[in-house]
Motif scaffolding. Sequence first.
Motif, short mmCIF file in Angstrom:
data_model
loop_
_atom_site.label_atom_id
_atom_site.label_comp_id
_atom_site.label_asym_id
_atom_site.label_seq_id
_atom_site.Cartn_x
_atom_site.Cartn_y
_atom_site.Cartn_z
N MET A 1 0.83 -1.20 0.00
CA MET A 1 0.00 0.00 0.00
C MET A 1 0.87 1.26 0.00
O MET A 1 0.57 2.21 -0.71
N GLU A 2 1.92 1.22 0.81
CA GLU A 2 2.80 2.39 0.88
C GLU A 2 3.53 2.61 -0.44
O GLU A 2 3.76 3.75 -0.85
N ARG A 3 3.84 1.52 -1.11
CA ARG A 3 4.50 1.62 -2.42
C ARG A 3 3.57 2.31 -3.43
O ARG A 3 4.00 3.17 -4.20
N LEU A 4 2.32 1.93 -3.43
CA LEU A 4 1.33 2.54 -4.31
C LEU A 4 1.18 4.02 -3.98
O LEU A 4 1.11 4.87 -4.87
N ASN A 5 1.16 4.32 -2.70
CA ASN A 5 1.06 5.70 -2.24
C ASN A 5 2.24 6.53 -2.75
O ASN A 5 2.06 7.65 -3.24
N SER A 6 3.43 5.99 -2.66
CA SER A 6 4.63 6.69 -3.13
C SER A 6 4.57 6.90 -4.63
O SER A 6 4.92 7.98 -5.13
N LYS A 7 4.12 5.89 -5.34
CA LYS A 7 4.02 5.99 -6.80
C LYS A 7 3.02 7.08 -7.18
O LYS A 7 3.28 7.90 -8.06
N LEU A 8 1.88 7.11 -6.51
CA LEU A 8 0.87 8.13 -6.79
C LEU A 8 1.38 9.52 -6.42
O LEU A 8 1.09 10.50 -7.11
N PHE A 9 2.14 9.61 -5.35
CA PHE A 9 2.71 10.89 -4.94
C PHE A 9 3.65 11.43 -6.01
O PHE A 9 3.58 12.60 -6.40
N VAL A 10 4.52 10.57 -6.52
CA VAL A 10 5.48 10.98 -7.56
C VAL A 10 4.73 11.37 -8.82
O VAL A 10 5.04 12.39 -9.46
N GLU A 11 3.72 10.60 -9.18
CA GLU A 11 2.92 10.92 -10.37
C GLU A 11 2.21 12.26 -10.19
O GLU A 11 2.15 13.08 -11.11
N ASN A 12 1.70 12.50 -9.01
CA ASN A 12 1.03 13.76 -8.71
C ASN A 12 2.00 14.94 -8.82
O ASN A 12 1.65 15.99 -9.36
N CYS A 13 3.20 14.76 -8.31
CA CYS A 13 4.23 15.82 -8.42
C CYS A 13 4.54 16.12 -9.88
O CYS A 13 4.66 17.29 -10.26
N TYR A 14 4.65 15.08 -10.68
CA TYR A 14 4.92 15.26 -12.11
C TYR A 14 3.77 16.04 -12.77
O TYR A 14 4.01 16.97 -13.54
N ILE A 15 2.55 15.68 -12.44
CA ILE A 15 1.38 16.34 -13.02
C ILE A 15 1.34 17.81 -12.61
O ILE A 15 1.06 18.70 -13.43
N MET A 16 1.64 18.09 -11.35
CA MET A 16 1.64 19.49 -10.89
C MET A 16 2.72 20.30 -11.58
O MET A 16 2.50 21.46 -11.96
N LYS A 17 3.89 19.70 -11.78
CA LYS A 17 4.99 20.39 -12.46
C LYS A 17 4.61 20.67 -13.92
O LYS A 17 4.83 21.77 -14.43
N GLU A 18 4.03 19.68 -14.57
CA GLU A 18 3.59 19.85 -15.97
C GLU A 18 2.48 20.90 -16.06
O GLU A 18 2.46 21.72 -16.98
N ASN A 19 1.59 20.90 -15.10
CA ASN A 19 0.51 21.88 -15.06
C ASN A 19 1.07 23.30 -14.93
O ASN A 19 0.62 24.22 -15.62
N GLU A 20 2.05 23.47 -14.09
CA GLU A 20 2.68 24.78 -13.92
C GLU A 20 3.38 25.22 -15.21
O GLU A 20 3.29 26.38 -15.61
N ARG A 21 4.06 24.28 -15.86
CA ARG A 21 4.73 24.59 -17.13
C ARG A 21 3.71 25.04 -18.18
O ARG A 21 3.92 26.05 -18.87
N LEU A 22 2.61 24.32 -18.26
CA LEU A 22 1.58 24.66 -19.24
C LEU A 22 0.90 25.99 -18.90
O LEU A 22 0.54 26.77 -19.78
N ARG A 23 0.72 26.25 -17.61
CA ARG A 23 0.12 27.52 -17.19
C ARG A 23 1.00 28.70 -17.61
O ARG A 23 0.51 29.71 -18.11
N LYS A 24 2.31 28.55 -17.42
CA LYS A 24 3.24 29.62 -17.83
C LYS A 24 3.22 29.81 -19.34
O LYS A 24 3.23 30.95 -19.83
N LYS A 25 3.18 28.70 -20.07
CA LYS A 25 3.14 28.78 -21.53
C LYS A 25 1.85 29.47 -21.98
O LYS A 25 1.87 30.31 -22.89
N ALA A 26 0.74 29.13 -21.36
CA ALA A 26 -0.54 29.75 -21.70
C ALA A 26 -0.50 31.25 -21.40
O ALA A 26 -1.04 32.06 -22.17
#
Length: 67
Positions: A1-26
Amino acid sequence: MERLNSKLFVENCYIMKENERLRKKAELLNQENQQLLFQLKQKLSKTKNSNNGSNNDNKSSSASGQS
């Protein structure tokens, strides 16, 4: 369960970083769009003003030709 949590956390961080990049581009694209719109309005205004001046000249010359 903790492994899945860590994976989701990393994926969430990636999505937030990509979202910020796209927001700046927009934001940059929006600024560019606003500048282009301003330039277009200026050109249209100049064209309209020069056409009005030409129309006034044409009316004056045609009116004097009819006299």
